[in-house]
Design a protein around this motif. Structure first.
Motif, mmCIF file in Angstrom:
data_model
loop_
_atom_site.group_PDB
_atom_site.id
_atom_site.type_symbol
_atom_site.label_atom_id
_atom_site.label_comp_id
_atom_site.label_asym_id
_atom_site.label_seq_id
_atom_site.Cartn_x
_atom_site.Cartn_y
_atom_site.Cartn_z
ATOM 1 N N SER A 7 0.661 -1.125 0.067
ATOM 2 C CA SER A 7 0.017 -0.022 -0.175
ATOM 3 C C SER A 7 0.867 1.182 -0.102
ATOM 4 O O SER A 7 2.088 1.089 0.368
ATOM 5 N N GLY A 8 0.376 2.346 -0.444
ATOM 6 C CA GLY A 8 1.070 3.518 -0.327
ATOM 7 C C GLY A 8 1.433 4.274 -1.436
ATOM 8 O O GLY A 8 1.862 5.481 -1.367
ATOM 9 N N GLY A 9 1.307 3.646 -2.532
ATOM 10 C CA GLY A 9 1.671 4.318 -3.865
ATOM 11 C C GLY A 9 0.600 5.459 -4.239
ATOM 12 O O GLY A 9 -0.338 5.839 -3.495
ATOM 13 N N GLY A 10 1.123 6.163 -5.401
ATOM 14 C CA GLY A 10 0.108 7.222 -5.475
ATOM 15 C C GLY A 10 0.727 8.398 -6.536
ATOM 16 O O GLY A 10 1.878 7.887 -7.208
ATOM 17 N N LEU A 11 0.216 9.419 -6.811
ATOM 18 C CA LEU A 11 0.708 10.607 -7.613
ATOM 19 C C LEU A 11 1.281 11.706 -6.574
ATOM 20 O O LEU A 11 0.435 11.802 -5.772
ATOM 21 N N GLY A 35 12.211 -6.563 0.952
ATOM 22 C CA GLY A 35 12.846 -5.394 0.095
ATOM 23 C C GLY A 35 11.926 -4.722 -0.961
ATOM 24 O O GLY A 35 10.615 -5.329 -0.930
ATOM 25 N N TRP A 36 12.360 -3.859 -1.693
ATOM 26 C CA TRP A 36 11.574 -3.287 -2.806
ATOM 27 C C TRP A 36 12.380 -3.210 -4.132
ATOM 28 O O TRP A 36 13.593 -2.704 -4.092
ATOM 29 N N TYR A 37 11.667 -3.485 -4.881
ATOM 30 C CA TYR A 37 11.972 -3.289 -6.644
ATOM 31 C C TYR A 37 11.122 -2.283 -7.197
ATOM 32 O O TYR A 37 10.170 -2.111 -6.827
ATOM 33 N N ARG A 38 11.423 -2.045 -8.177
ATOM 34 C CA ARG A 38 10.661 -1.154 -9.023
ATOM 35 C C ARG A 38 10.867 -1.576 -10.647
ATOM 36 O O ARG A 38 12.046 -2.165 -10.914
ATOM 37 N N GLN A 39 9.837 -1.185 -11.342
ATOM 38 C CA GLN A 39 9.953 -1.532 -12.679
ATOM 39 C C GLN A 39 9.323 -0.422 -13.370
ATOM 40 O O GLN A 39 8.106 -0.175 -13.313
ATOM 41 N N ALA A 40 10.131 0.535 -14.404
ATOM 42 C CA ALA A 40 9.676 1.659 -15.273
ATOM 43 C C ALA A 40 9.129 0.994 -16.387
ATOM 44 O O ALA A 40 9.803 -0.109 -16.773
ATOM 45 N N PRO A 41 8.384 1.811 -17.053
ATOM 46 C CA PRO A 41 7.660 1.065 -18.599
ATOM 47 C C PRO A 41 8.958 0.784 -19.346
ATOM 48 O O PRO A 41 10.169 1.938 -19.588
ATOM 49 N N GLY A 42 9.166 -0.038 -19.971
ATOM 50 C CA GLY A 42 10.321 -0.319 -20.926
ATOM 51 C C GLY A 42 11.533 -0.740 -20.262
ATOM 52 O O GLY A 42 12.648 -0.939 -21.113
ATOM 53 N N ALA A 91 7.594 4.448 -11.475
ATOM 54 C CA ALA A 91 7.637 2.954 -11.722
ATOM 55 C C ALA A 91 6.492 2.388 -10.812
ATOM 56 O O ALA A 91 5.737 3.004 -9.959
ATOM 57 N N VAL A 92 6.346 0.946 -11.242
ATOM 58 C CA VAL A 92 5.696 0.037 -10.362
ATOM 59 C C VAL A 92 6.659 -0.354 -9.241
ATOM 60 O O VAL A 92 7.582 -0.949 -9.763
ATOM 61 N N TYR A 93 6.141 -0.298 -8.061
ATOM 62 C CA TYR A 93 6.933 -0.484 -7.082
ATOM 63 C C TYR A 93 6.403 -1.899 -6.302
ATOM 64 O O TYR A 93 5.230 -2.278 -6.173
ATOM 65 N N TYR A 94 7.380 -2.992 -6.477
ATOM 66 C CA TYR A 94 7.005 -4.301 -5.963
ATOM 67 C C TYR A 94 7.762 -4.493 -4.593
ATOM 68 O O TYR A 94 9.239 -4.504 -4.547
ATOM 69 N N CYS A 95 7.052 -5.280 -3.749
ATOM 70 C CA CYS A 95 7.639 -5.698 -2.540
ATOM 71 C C CYS A 95 8.131 -7.140 -2.766
ATOM 72 O O CYS A 95 7.647 -7.912 -3.604
ATOM 73 N N GLN A 114 1.911 -7.479 -5.328
ATOM 74 C CA GLN A 114 1.203 -7.135 -6.529
ATOM 75 C C GLN A 114 1.777 -6.060 -7.230
ATOM 76 O O GLN A 114 1.327 -5.828 -8.475
ATOM 77 N N GLY A 115 2.456 -5.295 -6.753
ATOM 78 C CA GLY A 115 2.897 -3.964 -7.184
ATOM 79 C C GLY A 115 2.067 -2.755 -6.722
ATOM 80 O O GLY A 115 0.826 -2.895 -6.684
ATOM 81 N N THR A 116 2.481 -1.775 -6.815
ATOM 82 C CA THR A 116 1.855 -0.565 -6.546
ATOM 83 C C THR A 116 2.720 0.489 -7.314
ATOM 84 O O THR A 116 3.751 0.859 -7.368
ATOM 85 N N GLN A 117 1.807 1.652 -8.003
ATOM 86 C CA GLN A 117 2.240 2.434 -8.759
ATOM 87 C C GLN A 117 2.599 3.797 -8.198
ATOM 88 O O GLN A 117 1.870 4.307 -7.297
ATOM 89 N N VAL A 118 3.806 4.331 -8.391
ATOM 90 C CA VAL A 118 4.370 5.666 -7.976
ATOM 91 C C VAL A 118 4.519 6.408 -9.161
ATOM 92 O O VAL A 118 5.292 5.943 -10.022
ATOM 93 N N THR A 119 3.942 7.427 -9.264
ATOM 94 C CA THR A 119 3.985 8.541 -10.267
ATOM 95 C C THR A 119 4.179 9.789 -9.884
ATOM 96 O O THR A 119 3.838 10.471 -8.818
#
Length: 122
Positions: A7-11, A35-42, A91-95, A114-119
């Motif tokens: 939880s906690g993602g957002g704009l 920990g945390w990973y992230r994946q940006a588009p592409g 990115a989408v941040y994954y636990c 499941q991932g949470t979007q951070v913009t």
């Protein structure tokens, strides 16, 4: 099985802050690394910050001095405080959860949230 709920993602505007949370439940391991990973588009998924099974912390260089990872062992929860956010943090941040049967185990049981979007807007 270990379930991870993020939880906690957002704009947020550049320079702002967000705090991510990830709670582990189910058959959790006494020895684990969260920990945390992230994946940006592409782009490929990359490590952001993580605890090792021994309790030390690793940050990727681009977030050092801006992000802080912490945890509450009693709640099986890991947090990521993100400060001074930049558009490139979008990115989408994954636990991530790695469970070990014994301290010296070379293999781990790996689980992902499941991932949470951070913009971050400029």
């Amino acid at each position: 099985q270990v379930q991870l709920v993020e939880s906690g993602g957002g704009l947020v505007q550049a320079g702002g802050s967000l705090r991510l949370s990830c709670a582990a439940s189910g058959t959790v391991f006494t020895i684990n690394a969260m920990g945390w990973y992230r994946q940006a588009p592409g782009k490929q998924r990359e490590l952001v910050a993580s605890f090792t099974r021994g309790g030390s912390i690793t940050y990727t260089e681009s977030v050092k001095d801006r992000f802080i990872i912490s945890r509450n062992n009693a709640k099986n929860t890991v947090y990521l405080q993100m400060n001074s956010l930049k558009p490139e943090d979008t990115a989408v941040y994954y636990c991530s959860y790695k469970g070990y049967l014994v301290t010296w185990a070379s293999n781990s049981y790996d689980y992902w949230g499941q991932g949470t979007q951070v913009t971050v807007s400029s």
